[in-house]
Design a protein around this motif. Structure first.
Motif, PDB file in Angstrom:
ATOM      1  N   SER A  60      -0.976 -15.851  -1.070  1.00 48.79           N
ATOM      2  CA  SER A  60       0.404 -15.615  -0.618  1.00 48.79           C
ATOM      3  C   SER A  60       0.991 -16.845   0.063  1.00 48.79           C
ATOM      4  CB  SER A  60       0.455 -14.424   0.343  1.00 48.79           C
ATOM      5  OG  SER A  60       0.163 -13.220  -0.329  1.00 48.79           O
ATOM      6  N   ASP A 148       1.395 -12.850   3.863  1.00 45.91           N
ATOM      7  CA  ASP A 148       0.260 -11.927   3.947  1.00 45.91           C
ATOM      8  C   ASP A 148       0.005 -11.456   5.380  1.00 45.91           C
ATOM      9  OD1 ASP A 148      -1.789 -10.329   3.131  1.00 45.91           O
ATOM     10  OD2 ASP A 148      -2.985 -11.918   2.201  1.00 45.91           O
ATOM     11  N   ASP A 177       3.759 -11.223  -0.005  1.00 47.93           N
ATOM     12  CA  ASP A 177       2.777 -10.146   0.148  1.00 47.93           C
ATOM     13  C   ASP A 177       2.025  -9.933  -1.168  1.00 47.93           C
ATOM     14  OD1 ASP A 177       1.916  -7.685   1.922  1.00 47.93           O
ATOM     15  OD2 ASP A 177       2.269  -6.915  -0.101  1.00 47.93           O
ATOM     16  N   ARG A 180      -0.270  -5.413  -0.128  1.00 47.15           N
ATOM     17  CA  ARG A 180      -0.876  -4.671   0.974  1.00 47.15           C
ATOM     18  C   ARG A 180      -0.280  -3.267   1.073  1.00 47.15           C
ATOM     19  NH1 ARG A 180      -5.442  -7.516   1.816  1.00 47.15           N
ATOM     20  NH2 ARG A 180      -4.981  -9.719   2.232  1.00 47.15           N
ATOM     21  N   ARG A 183       3.212  -2.670   2.934  1.00 47.29           N
ATOM     22  CA  ARG A 183       4.445  -3.360   2.557  1.00 47.29           C
ATOM     23  C   ARG A 183       5.600  -2.355   2.445  1.00 47.29           C
ATOM     24  NH1 ARG A 183       3.494  -4.380  -2.280  1.00 47.29           N
ATOM     25  NH2 ARG A 183       4.921  -2.825  -3.110  1.00 47.29           N
TER      26      ARG A 183
END
Length: 226
Positions: A60, A148, A177, A180, A183
């Motif tokens: 990221s 991230d 991102d 994850r 998010r």
């Protein structure tokens, strides 16, 4: 290459490795801890659930660095949150931007400064920052970057609250991102508060993925009109 005094001190404290990043005419060699897992401190985790995510150069961060190198130069000051070894900040610094790299770990900021020196980029302004208690004098920024950082629900909630305090009117935010779980929590919170959220998908080469690349989502956010 002769290490700077700061890098030499870090090499005495840590086993280190280097990674090269090249994009267009930009090239840096980043020094970072050899193994992030070896830096886990059980006492810190028990007290604050701290884990040394900063000590790796994640896909990221690479994808975000490519975006800031290819895009227009941000107006005014830029803030990087959870900078780790600060690759996106280094990319902006090389372009002449005014950037402040921040992290929750003091050692991350030392590596960030050492990497700026190692690559002939001069001094990189850094600051220790706890998202739960940002100092008033931090001020507002025309651009904010993060890579991230949404790996826990509390991070998503804290980031949403922090952005409302540090993004100047008309400012821009880019959050990279890799998919994850939280998010969507972050996106929903920002939309509820009136922010515009647009998503861009890119692929970043990485040895971590069986396919040889990983999809990274770049979330472009703009605050509510005032």
């Amino acid at each position: 290459m002769t290490p700077s005094p700061l890098e030499a001190e870090l090499r005495r404290r840590f086993a280190v490795r280097t990674e090269e990043f090249v994009h267009g005419g930009f090239r840096v060699e980043v020094v970072l801890p050899a193994a992030a897992d070896e830096l886990i401190d059980e006492a810190e985790f028990e007290a604050d659930e701290r884990l040394p995510y900063w000590a790796d150069l994640w896909p990221s961060a690479r994808a975000l660095a490519r975006r800031v190198l290819d895009g227009p130069l941000p107006r005014g000051r830029t803030l990087e949150l959870g900078c780790g070894v600060a690759l996106p900040s280094l990319a902006l610094l090389a372009r002449g931007a005014e950037v402040l790299a921040t992290d929750y770990y003091e050692d991350a900021l030392l590596f960030a400064r050492a990497n700026a020196e190692r690559n002939g980029l001069g001094g990189l302004p850094v600051r220790l920052l706890d998202w739960r208690d940002p100092p008033r004098e931090l001020g507002c920024f025309g651009a904010v970057l993060a890579a991230d950082v949404l790996y826990e629900q509390r991070n998503a909630e804290l980031l949403a609250a922090l952005l409302s305090r540090v993004v100047a009117p008309g400012g821009r935010v880019v959050v990279a991102d890799p998919g994850r779980a939280y998010r969507s929590v972050f996106e929903e919170r920002m939309r509820e508060e009136g922010w515009t959220v647009e998503e861009e998908r890119v692929r970043e080469p990485t040895e971590y993925a069986p396919s040889g690349s990983q999809e990274i989502r770049l979330l472009h956010l703009r605050p509510p009109a005032t």
